[in-house]
Design a protein around this motif. Structure first.
Motif, PDB file in Angstrom:
ATOM      1  N   TRP A   1      54.030  80.370 -65.670  1.00  0.00           N
ATOM      2  CA  TRP A   1      53.448  80.713 -64.360  1.00  0.00           C
ATOM      3  C   TRP A   1      53.684  82.185 -64.036  1.00  0.00           C
ATOM      4  O   TRP A   1      52.769  82.886 -63.603  1.00  0.00           O
ATOM      5  CB  TRP A   1      54.080  79.809 -63.307  1.00  0.00           C
TER       6      TRP A   1
ATOM      7  N   ARG B   1      50.576  84.547 -63.663  1.00  0.00           N
ATOM      8  CA  ARG B   1      50.339  85.024 -62.302  1.00  0.00           C
ATOM      9  C   ARG B   1      50.467  86.537 -62.218  1.00  0.00           C
ATOM     10  O   ARG B   1      49.787  87.192 -61.445  1.00  0.00           O
ATOM     11  CB  ARG B   1      51.314  84.367 -61.321  1.00  0.00           C
TER      12      ARG B   1
ATOM     13  N   GLN C   1      48.648  75.801 -60.291  1.00  0.00           N
ATOM     14  CA  GLN C   1      48.281  75.621 -58.885  1.00  0.00           C
ATOM     15  C   GLN C   1      49.361  74.842 -58.135  1.00  0.00           C
ATOM     16  O   GLN C   1      49.660  75.128 -56.963  1.00  0.00           O
ATOM     17  CB  GLN C   1      46.941  74.896 -58.793  1.00  0.00           C
TER      18      GLN C   1
ATOM     19  N   ASP D   1      52.114  77.206 -57.390  1.00  0.00           N
ATOM     20  CA  ASP D   1      51.714  78.049 -56.255  1.00  0.00           C
ATOM     21  C   ASP D   1      52.118  77.383 -54.939  1.00  0.00           C
ATOM     22  O   ASP D   1      52.681  78.015 -54.044  1.00  0.00           O
ATOM     23  CB  ASP D   1      50.187  78.239 -56.241  1.00  0.00           C
TER      24      ASP D   1
ATOM     25  N   ASP E   1      54.853  78.732 -52.357  1.00  0.00           N
ATOM     26  CA  ASP E   1      54.248  79.122 -51.085  1.00  0.00           C
ATOM     27  C   ASP E   1      54.892  78.338 -49.941  1.00  0.00           C
ATOM     28  O   ASP E   1      55.167  78.880 -48.868  1.00  0.00           O
ATOM     29  CB  ASP E   1      52.742  78.872 -51.121  1.00  0.00           C
TER      30      ASP E   1
ATOM     31  N   ILE F   1      56.396  83.562 -51.701  1.00  0.00           N
ATOM     32  CA  ILE F   1      55.337  84.332 -52.340  1.00  0.00           C
ATOM     33  C   ILE F   1      55.196  85.681 -51.641  1.00  0.00           C
ATOM     34  O   ILE F   1      55.119  85.762 -50.421  1.00  0.00           O
ATOM     35  CB  ILE F   1      53.990  83.580 -52.291  1.00  0.00           C
TER      36      ILE F   1
ATOM     37  N   ASN G   1      49.591  86.321 -57.205  1.00  0.00           N
ATOM     38  CA  ASN G   1      49.366  84.893 -57.395  1.00  0.00           C
ATOM     39  C   ASN G   1      48.113  84.400 -56.671  1.00  0.00           C
ATOM     40  O   ASN G   1      47.637  83.304 -56.928  1.00  0.00           O
ATOM     41  CB  ASN G   1      50.571  84.087 -56.919  1.00  0.00           C
ATOM     42  N   LYS G   2      47.597  85.198 -55.739  1.00  0.00           N
ATOM     43  CA  LYS G   2      46.366  84.782 -55.060  1.00  0.00           C
ATOM     44  C   LYS G   2      45.140  84.990 -55.952  1.00  0.00           C
ATOM     45  O   LYS G   2      44.057  84.517 -55.657  1.00  0.00           O
ATOM     46  CB  LYS G   2      46.219  85.589 -53.768  1.00  0.00           C
TER      47      LYS G   2
END
Length: 505
Positions: free
Chosen positions: A444, A448, A481, A484, A488, A493, A499-500
């Motif tokens: 990740w 990311r 996801q 995330d 989040d 984050i 990461n967006k």
């Protein structure tokens, strides 16, 4: 002092090097026996005999003196505490005999393991009251094996004769500008182009670096206090004023103020104020920051090359997310087995992180560093204070974690492990929830961030015979996801985090 593990855990991290405790050993008489055995080393005790005595004493706790890892544990106890004990005793002796030995000489082990900066100091002579010795009495850096010896006036004259004919920067007895630069600027000049930075880790700006002042064996209280919020310091001080650490009733606070301790330990731990653990959660990084960087939780005890790799990986991680509660953990090049690319060590009973070890010559070292940091974050940040790994303790009750493990369980990589890896300990290891999380976390971070170094390591791992360790890009999409959402939800984050953006292919 010999203290229970509960007392040891409640001591401030800076004070744990000044107390003696052993994980998983609740019999204080045993703890004190081991401490006293190690204390024989600087008195001239035989290394191998002391190690055998430690093994014998610890047999009931380690499953026998021949149990796997028992000898390594005894060696670690003896080496760490023995060297520090020797340094403390030597410093105290030299202070007591300053009228006999008005000068001191710095000596190294003179082998290929000595750091360049320490090797440059080999043989130098300074007055015993030089400020240089305050911060450079061995071991003044992690793993330092140097020593300082006292010199009489006659010894000093002998070195003075040896120095005759040497250029100023090669003399062992430092004087003039060269001495001034060392004492006031921590620069050792040994030639026109040979200038060594001999600052300690703390002086170089590493707030969590190794610090050792054996002549006092404690950090001044005002320096401790400034590292913590007023709220936490007040609560901790109240505990320290109640907690007794010897049979005479001396408290932790009295010990810090210089009270001499009696030989006998006590086994009763003072109750911790109800608010202290909550305050510690807010204050564990010793930084008054919101969402502090993960890098603040790392104390480097590593080869420069490995440190550079780790700092790069940490910078990448910190570009993606911060953390809320990480304590301090050493990162080194030490692993328990040559075959391990990396490992995360923790105490089984108290769930406290102990060490991150990385093999810097591994095939994908940056990905390995991210993997082991994933374990650290899983245990110490996501898991909650002394609760265990989040991946193993809260996944069943938290919908975000359930979604994560549903995604991993349905992935092709996990299905391949279940079908192709033979049943046994290795298969169980690769399918364990904490290991699945660490592998997913490292991937990740790589995807990311889009960091080229981590992406390259990820591709190498995917091309290895054990390709199923990591997921293909398509296979990883729902897993990424889910991560995330977990980070989040924790509020970690970074606003500017990549990461967006879509996951890097």
């Amino acid at each position: 002092p010999a203290v229970t593990r509960e007392v040891f855990q409640t001591l401030l991290p800076e004070l744990r090097a000044r107390a003696f405790s052993m994980a998983g050993v609740y019999d204080l008489e045993t703890v004190q026996t081991v401490r006293d055995l190690i204390a024989d080393l600087p008195r001239g005790g035989d290394w191998n005999q002391i190690k055998r005595d430690i093994l014998t004493t610890m047999e009931p706790f380690w499953g026998g003196s021949d149990a796997p890892g028992a000898e390594r544990k005894a060696e670690l106890l003896l080496r760490l505490h023995g060297f520090m004990a020797y340094g403390a005793m030597n410093a105290r002796t030299l202070d007591d005999q300053i009228d006999i030995f008005p000068y001191r000489q710095y000596l190294t082990a003179e082998d290929d393991r000595v750091r360049d900066t320490h090797a440059a100091l080999h043989g130098i002579v300074l007055p015993a009251d030089s400020p240089f010795w305050k911060r450079h009495m061995p071991p003044w850096e992690w793993g330092c094996r140097c020593q300082v010896v006292g010199l009489t006036e006659d010894d000093f004259q002998d070195v003075l004769e040896e120095d005759e004919g040497r250029p100023a920067e090669k003399k062992l007895i430092l004087d003039g500008t060269i001495r001034d630069r060392l004492e006031n600027g921590n620069e050792l000049v040994r030639g026109p182009t040979e200038i060594f930075d001999v600052r300690t880790a703390r002086e170089r700006g590493d707030e969590h670096g190794f610090e050792w002042e054996p002549s006092t064996l404690r950090m001044p209280l005002d320096r401790l206090q400034e590292r913590y919020s007023p709220e936490y310091w007040s609560a901790w001080k109240a505990w320290a004023n109640r907690q007794e650490i010897d049979d005479r009733g001396t408290t932790v606070w009295e010990w810090l103020e210089g009270e001499e301790l009696s030989p006998g330990p006590v086994g009763v731990s003072a109750p911790i104020l109800g608010t202290v653990d909550d305050l510690f959660l807010k204050d564990r990084t010793r930084h008054k920051l919101n969402n502090p960087p993960v890098k603040n939780g790392i104390e480097f005890h590593a080869h420069p090359e490995l440190r550079s790799m780790a700092e790069h990986t940490l910078d990448v991680i910190d570009s993606v997310h911060g953390d809320g509660t990480l304590p301090i953990i050493p990162l080194s090049g030490r692993t328990s087995s040559r075959g391990n690319l990396g490992e995360f060590a923790r105490t089984t009973l108290t769930h406290e992180a102990v060490n991150i070890g990385i093999k810097r010559s591994g095939p994908w070292p940056h990905l390995t560093i991210a993997h082991e940091l994933g374990h650290f974050i899983d245990l110490e940040a996501l898991g909650g204070f002394r609760q265990g790994f989040a991946s193993e303790t809260i996944y069943s009750s938290n919908p975000l974690w359930r979604r994560f493990f549903e995604a991993t369980d349905n992935s092709l990589s996990i299905k391949v492990i279940r079908s192709k890896v033979p049943r046994g300990s290795m298969r169980d290891y690769f399918l364990s929830r904490r290991e699945v999380f660490a592998r997913a976390y490292s991937q990740w971070i790589a995807r990311r961030s889009g960091d080229p170094t981590l992406i390259a390591d990820l591709k190498k791992s995917r091309r290895s015979p054990n390709y199923w360790r990591q997921w293909s890009s398509e296979d990883f999409e729902p897993i990424g996801q889910a991560l995330d959402e977990i980070f989040d939800d924790a509020g970690w984050i970074r606003p500017e985090s990549p990461n967006k953006k879509p996951l890097t292919p």
